[in-house]
Design an enzyme around this catalytic site. Structure first.
Site, PDB file in Angstrom:
ATOM      1  N   GLU A  56      -2.443  17.558   1.834  1.00 54.41           N
ATOM      2  CA  GLU A  56      -3.017  16.286   1.365  1.00 54.41           C
ATOM      3  C   GLU A  56      -3.905  16.455   0.134  1.00 54.41           C
ATOM      4  O   GLU A  56      -4.170  17.561  -0.319  1.00 54.41           O
ATOM      5  CB  GLU A  56      -3.821  15.637   2.498  1.00 54.41           C
ATOM      6  CG  GLU A  56      -2.997  14.669   3.340  1.00 54.41           C
ATOM      7  CD  GLU A  56      -2.707  13.348   2.620  1.00 54.41           C
ATOM      8  OE1 GLU A  56      -3.151  13.173   1.467  1.00 54.41           O
ATOM      9  OE2 GLU A  56      -2.021  12.490   3.225  1.00 54.41           O
ATOM     10  N   TYR A  63       1.403   4.643   1.632  1.00 54.33           N
ATOM     11  CA  TYR A  63       1.082   5.397   2.841  1.00 54.33           C
ATOM     12  C   TYR A  63       2.096   6.516   2.991  1.00 54.33           C
ATOM     13  O   TYR A  63       3.270   6.314   2.701  1.00 54.33           O
ATOM     14  CB  TYR A  63       1.133   4.489   4.086  1.00 54.33           C
ATOM     15  CG  TYR A  63       0.221   3.292   3.974  1.00 54.33           C
ATOM     16  CD1 TYR A  63      -1.136   3.430   4.191  1.00 54.33           C
ATOM     17  CD2 TYR A  63       0.719   2.041   3.618  1.00 54.33           C
ATOM     18  CE1 TYR A  63      -1.987   2.339   4.065  1.00 54.33           C
ATOM     19  CE2 TYR A  63      -0.122   0.950   3.490  1.00 54.33           C
ATOM     20  CZ  TYR A  63      -1.475   1.093   3.708  1.00 54.33           C
ATOM     21  OH  TYR A  63      -2.312   0.031   3.577  1.00 54.33           O
ATOM     22  N   ARG A  64       1.638   7.659   3.452  1.00 55.97           N
ATOM     23  CA  ARG A  64       2.589   8.762   3.619  1.00 55.97           C
ATOM     24  C   ARG A  64       3.488   8.488   4.816  1.00 55.97           C
ATOM     25  O   ARG A  64       3.038   7.941   5.838  1.00 55.97           O
ATOM     26  CB  ARG A  64       1.849  10.088   3.764  1.00 55.97           C
ATOM     27  CG  ARG A  64       1.329  10.357   5.144  1.00 55.97           C
ATOM     28  CD  ARG A  64       0.505  11.628   5.164  1.00 55.97           C
ATOM     29  NE  ARG A  64       0.409  12.192   6.487  1.00 55.97           N
ATOM     30  CZ  ARG A  64      -0.578  12.987   6.881  1.00 55.97           C
ATOM     31  NH1 ARG A  64      -1.562  13.285   6.052  1.00 55.97           N
ATOM     32  NH2 ARG A  64      -0.591  13.479   8.091  1.00 55.97           N
ATOM     33  N   GLY A 124       0.825  -1.207   0.000  1.00 55.23           N
ATOM     34  CA  GLY A 124       0.000   0.000   0.000  1.00 55.23           C
ATOM     35  C   GLY A 124       0.857   1.254   0.000  1.00 55.23           C
ATOM     36  O   GLY A 124       1.998   1.236   0.464  1.00 55.23           O
ATOM     37  N   HIS A 153      -7.625   0.676   6.141  1.00 56.86           N
ATOM     38  CA  HIS A 153      -6.549   0.154   5.303  1.00 56.86           C
ATOM     39  C   HIS A 153      -5.941  -1.124   5.885  1.00 56.86           C
ATOM     40  O   HIS A 153      -5.959  -1.357   7.092  1.00 56.86           O
ATOM     41  CB  HIS A 153      -5.468   1.227   5.111  1.00 56.86           C
ATOM     42  CG  HIS A 153      -5.940   2.387   4.287  1.00 56.86           C
ATOM     43  ND1 HIS A 153      -5.605   3.686   4.557  1.00 56.86           N
ATOM     44  CD2 HIS A 153      -6.749   2.432   3.195  1.00 56.86           C
ATOM     45  CE1 HIS A 153      -6.183   4.491   3.669  1.00 56.86           C
ATOM     46  NE2 HIS A 153      -6.882   3.747   2.840  1.00 56.86           N
TER      47      HIS A 153
END
Lengths: 76, 488
Positions: free
Chosen positions: B286, B178-179, B176, B196
């Site tokens: 974001e 993800y930041r 995945g 998630h």
């Protein structure tokens, strides 16, 4: 070096950027509020007087911040 | 042909790595190397934003003269335009968004997949191995993505984690995006919504008292990053989907901490979850176009790093759209919703969930009877992605192209009735929605902009004006264009 975000002094140098041995910038980290900055960045990021107040942190209020995925208790 | 090297252009199916893909993009005029020296801030974000302004044709940009980081390279905009997405899929530059959507839908699934193994000692990702004196700040040419971000973010990492209770299950292994915010030389935080997959892994590890090891891959095969950003089912493999879409193998190897990683990746950070630790993270600019605020997030410690020689650090610009994140996620947000609906209802024609991770989606259906389109909307809200992300759903008839916003606004204007608007309040929402009263809670709004159908007696006598169309009109259009040009 004072932290531009929480104005604390618990900071350290985490990297020095050099070109042919000449220092071009220094990167810092704040242990208190976890802010990370480089002294060559634009003033809008570095100068506490120019930074919008919404982006400043009060180190006495860290406990107020929401916890994402709060730690779960271990299975009994 | 690649104009620079006179070598035959590489077919998309032969791409094994980010480097291969950059070579392909360069041969198509879709990757440039920035010719000047840059400061990390604000130059990289400024150039990334400017390159991303052309969402159909903007290029990837490589920086190899970053002041203070001699010898290091950054690339942004690899998925920054639909021309680059077409290149991943082996389709011609200029392929339209709707055609890309149908092509991706035709290649959707995890079978057949080819995932050959490369021994770790032969895998390029392990060319350089760091097991002590780990220093992220020394390895990566980090820079601030938006002016008020709380740190120097890694915005385009593909993170691999396994289910701590079922570690041998390949499908449950998740990849995945993800930041990630670095917190010192060997630590970072990672943002995951409860929905998630990695959040499930963190919660399971904590409840069971088990270790959670992860691999953070940077600079990856472009198809794998697309699927890492795709909402797939919990037991579906992102690697398998990527291979199916490419119609070619995705070569995997093992990380030093036992995860399946890309053999040809640029960089891999091996890390371990720090039980119970939550650290101050954010803000970060974001995808809704707002800063996400400061929160306390799960933290990880880096235990080892592997990388190719002279690795390329791939990153992304994120902020108010359109940005690379929208192009990276757009089509692969549309297709899983479409595929889920299509399974039971062939009447569903297309899904446009390109906007801001699908916060607004437009779905076209062949409406069968009164109420049919509304039920399709509810079903879309029950898909894994719809559950939290699909705030606003607009239903249109099959004669409306959901990718053409002029047509969508037409349908909203002439086919919507006030009592065909539904608000489902107090539903699951995303943490990052700036309009949420309580982050993580929100609404679903359904606007049924389809025509009334029997047994509804109202408006069904509206006969459509069908303007002349077809090859004859196309020819006239071109003739008018030519006359216009001739008069200039």
């Amino acid at each position: 070096m004072k932290c531009p975000r929480c104005l604390g002094s618990d900071t350290y140098v985490c990297k020095e950027g050099k070109e042919d041995g000449r220092l071009v910038w220094t990167m810092y980290y704040c242990n208190a509020c976890e802010f990370n900055w480089r002294d060559s960045e634009p003033e809008e990021t570095l100068n506490p007087d120019l930074r919008p107040s919404a982006f400043q942190l009060d180190p006495t209020r860290f406990e107020d911040f929401e916890v994402v995925l709060p730690p779960r208790k271990r299975r009994p | 042909m690649n104009k620079k090297t006179d070598k035959p252009a590489r077919p998309a199916s032969s791409i094994r790595s980010l480097r291969d893909f950059l070579e392909l993009l360069e041969s198509q005029g879709q990757c440039i190397t920035w010719p000047h020296a840059v400061m990390p801030e604000p130059d990289i974000r400024n150039i990334a934003v400017a390159a991303g302004r052309d969402l159909m044709g903007g290029p990837a940009v490589v920086f190899d003269k970053i002041l203070g980081y001699p010898g290091k390279r950054v690339v942004v905009g690899v998925h920054g335009s639909f021309a680059n997405i077409a290149a991943v899929m082996g389709l011609p530059k200029g392929t339209g968004i709707k055609a890309l959507f149908y092509e991706l839908a035709a290649r959707w699934g995890d079978q057949p997949a080819e995932l050959p193994r490369v021994k770790p000692e032969k895998a390029p990702v392990h060319e350089v191995r760091i097991e002590k004196d780990i220093d992220l700040f020394d390895l990566l040419p980090l820079y601030r993505i938006n002016a008020y971000d709380g740190g120097f973010y890694i915005g385009k990492a593909d993170v691999v984690s396994r289910d701590p209770k079922d570690p041998d299950n390949f499908g449950k292994q998740n990849v995945g995006v993800y930041r990630i915010q670095p917190h010192g030389p060997d630590a970072f935080t990672l943002l995951s919504a409860p929905l998630h997959d990695i959040a499930r892994h963190i919660e399971t590890a904590e409840y069971e008292g088990l270790p959670l090891k992860i691999a953070v891959m940077l600079g990856n095969h472009p198809a794998v990053t697309m699927f890492a950003a795709t909402p797939l089912g919990y037991e579906e493999s992102e690697y398998a989907y990527a291979s199916r879409m490419m119609g070619s193998p995705i070569e995997l190897t093992e990380s030093g901490n036992g995860l399946d990683i890309l053999a040809h990746g640029e960089i891999c950070l091996e890390a371990e979850y720090i039980h119970g630790d939550r650290r101050i993270e954010g803000p970060f600019g974001e995808f809704p176009g707002t800063y996400s605020g400061v929160r306390r997030l799960p933290a990880f410690r880096i235990t080892a790093i592997s990388h190719r020689k002279d690795p390329i650090f791939e990153n992304i610009y994120v902020g108010r759209g359109w940005t690379e994140l929208d192009t990276l996620m757009g089509l692969n947000t549309c297709v899983p919703i479409y595929a889920a609906l299509k399974q039971d209802f062939p009447e569903v024609e297309a899904v446009n969930a390109l906007y801001h991770h699908g916060l607004t989606a437009i779905i076209s259906v062949k409406n069968r009877f009164a109420g049919f389109a509304k039920s399709m909307a509810l079903r879309a809200l029950g898909t894994p992605h719809g559950l939290m992300y699909m705030k606003n759903v607009i239903m249109v008839d099959a004669d409306v192209d959901p990718f053409d916003l002029n047509q969508v606004i037409w349908a909203l204007s002439v086919r919507t009735r006030a009592n065909d608007i539904y608000v489902l309040d107090n539903m699951a929402g995303i943490l990052l929605d700036p309009s949420a009263v309580v982050p993580g809670k929100g609404h679903h709004l359904i606007i049924d902009a389809t025509s009334p159908m029997p047994p509804d007696p109202i408006g069904i006598d509206a006969e459509m004006v069908n303007p002349p169309s077809g090859p004859e009109i196309d020819e006239l259009f071109n003739l008018i264009r030519n006359l216009q040009e001739a008069n200039r």
